[in-house]
Design a protein around this motif. Structure first.
Motif, PDB file in Angstrom:
ATOM      1  N   LYS A 104       0.845  -1.191   0.000  1.00 41.93           N
ATOM      2  CA  LYS A 104       0.000   0.000   0.000  1.00 41.93           C
ATOM      3  C   LYS A 104       0.880   1.240   0.000  1.00 41.93           C
ATOM      4  N   SER A 105       0.551   2.192  -0.861  1.00 45.45           N
ATOM      5  CA  SER A 105       1.216   3.490  -0.885  1.00 45.45           C
ATOM      6  C   SER A 105       0.192   4.554  -0.533  1.00 45.45           C
ATOM      7  N   ILE A 106       0.659   5.569   0.201  1.00 47.85           N
ATOM      8  CA  ILE A 106      -0.216   6.661   0.634  1.00 47.85           C
ATOM      9  C   ILE A 106       0.365   7.967   0.111  1.00 47.85           C
ATOM     10  N   PHE A 107      -0.519   8.810  -0.439  1.00 46.10           N
ATOM     11  CA  PHE A 107      -0.085  10.026  -1.110  1.00 46.10           C
ATOM     12  C   PHE A 107      -0.830  11.252  -0.587  1.00 46.10           C
ATOM     13  N   VAL A 108      -0.164  12.411  -0.677  1.00 40.29           N
ATOM     14  CA  VAL A 108      -0.740  13.702  -0.270  1.00 40.29           C
ATOM     15  C   VAL A 108      -0.543  14.678  -1.425  1.00 40.29           C
ATOM     16  N   LEU A 109      -1.595  15.444  -1.720  1.00 41.94           N
ATOM     17  CA  LEU A 109      -1.494  16.480  -2.745  1.00 41.94           C
ATOM     18  C   LEU A 109      -2.380  17.658  -2.365  1.00 41.94           C
ATOM     19  N   PRO A 114       3.412  -5.070  -7.930  1.00 40.99           N
ATOM     20  CA  PRO A 114       4.319  -4.874  -9.057  1.00 40.99           C
ATOM     21  C   PRO A 114       4.747  -6.169  -9.734  1.00 40.99           C
ATOM     22  N   ALA A 115       4.750  -7.274  -9.005  1.00 41.70           N
ATOM     23  CA  ALA A 115       5.174  -8.543  -9.590  1.00 41.70           C
ATOM     24  C   ALA A 115       4.286  -8.964 -10.754  1.00 41.70           C
ATOM     25  N   VAL A 116       3.023  -8.578 -10.686  1.00 38.67           N
ATOM     26  CA  VAL A 116       2.098  -8.937 -11.761  1.00 38.67           C
ATOM     27  C   VAL A 116       1.606  -7.712 -12.534  1.00 38.67           C
ATOM     28  N   GLY A 117       2.160  -6.538 -12.203  1.00 44.68           N
ATOM     29  CA  GLY A 117       1.814  -5.321 -12.930  1.00 44.68           C
ATOM     30  C   GLY A 117       0.431  -4.789 -12.658  1.00 44.68           C
ATOM     31  N   GLU A 118      -0.098  -5.055 -11.483  1.00 43.56           N
ATOM     32  CA  GLU A 118      -1.437  -4.566 -11.129  1.00 43.56           C
ATOM     33  C   GLU A 118      -1.345  -3.380 -10.185  1.00 43.56           C
ATOM     34  N   GLU A 119      -2.276  -2.439 -10.386  1.00 44.55           N
ATOM     35  CA  GLU A 119      -2.375  -1.285  -9.512  1.00 44.55           C
ATOM     36  C   GLU A 119      -3.851  -1.041  -9.240  1.00 44.55           C
ATOM     37  N   GLY A 120      -4.213  -0.973  -7.967  1.00 46.34           N
ATOM     38  CA  GLY A 120      -5.606  -0.767  -7.598  1.00 46.34           C
ATOM     39  C   GLY A 120      -6.060   0.667  -7.799  1.00 46.34           C
ATOM     40  N   GLU A 121      -7.349   0.860  -7.658  1.00 48.39           N
ATOM     41  CA  GLU A 121      -7.936   2.195  -7.765  1.00 48.39           C
ATOM     42  C   GLU A 121      -7.576   3.018  -6.531  1.00 48.39           C
ATOM     43  N   PRO A 122      -7.474   4.336  -6.681  1.00 48.85           N
ATOM     44  CA  PRO A 122      -7.197   5.175  -5.515  1.00 48.85           C
ATOM     45  C   PRO A 122      -8.397   5.198  -4.573  1.00 48.85           C
ATOM     46  N   VAL A 123      -8.109   5.182  -3.275  1.00 47.29           N
ATOM     47  CA  VAL A 123      -9.139   5.258  -2.240  1.00 47.29           C
ATOM     48  C   VAL A 123      -8.839   6.498  -1.400  1.00 47.29           C
ATOM     49  N   VAL A 124      -9.731   7.476  -1.436  1.00 47.27           N
ATOM     50  CA  VAL A 124      -9.550   8.718  -0.686  1.00 47.27           C
ATOM     51  C   VAL A 124      -9.765   8.420   0.795  1.00 47.27           C
ATOM     52  N   ILE A 125      -8.787   8.845   1.619  1.00 45.69           N
ATOM     53  CA  ILE A 125      -8.909   8.649   3.063  1.00 45.69           C
ATOM     54  C   ILE A 125      -9.059   9.968   3.814  1.00 45.69           C
ATOM     55  N   PHE A 126      -8.783  11.088   3.146  1.00 41.04           N
ATOM     56  CA  PHE A 126      -8.988  12.408   3.744  1.00 41.04           C
ATOM     57  C   PHE A 126      -9.085  13.428   2.623  1.00 41.04           C
TER      58      PHE A 126
END
Length: 80
Positions: A6-11, A59-71
């Motif tokens: 899981k990666s978490i991002f701020v913008l 990354p092993a299978v090249g899949e990336e899930g949809e973004p889920v807004v947490i705030f």
């Protein structure tokens, strides 16, 4: 997703001269959800809006899930 992480991002977003949302800086990756939300709350006083989201990837299978807004606060633009 098996083997996912899981990666978490701020913008943050500002408003341009036409009132349109524009990113205030490049997307920042956070250590965890708590740190991301703390940072977002501080940024909310300085910007038109802020969003924090997480995304799972395998990354092993090249899949990336949809973004889920947490705030989210204020006016935000496209962050995906």
């Amino acid at each position: 997703m098996p083997g996912a992480f899981k990666s978490i991002f701020v913008l943050a977003f500002d408003l341009d001269e036409r009132g349109q949302t524009v990113p205030a800086f490049a997307v920042r990756e956070a250590q965890d959800e708590t740190a991301a939300i703390d940072e977002a709350r501080k940024l909310g006083d300085q910007h038109a809006g802020v969003v924090v989201w997480k995304r799972e990837a395998s990354p092993a299978v090249g899949e990336e899930g949809e973004p889920v807004v947490i705030f989210q606060t204020g006016t935000i633009g496209d962050f995906n």
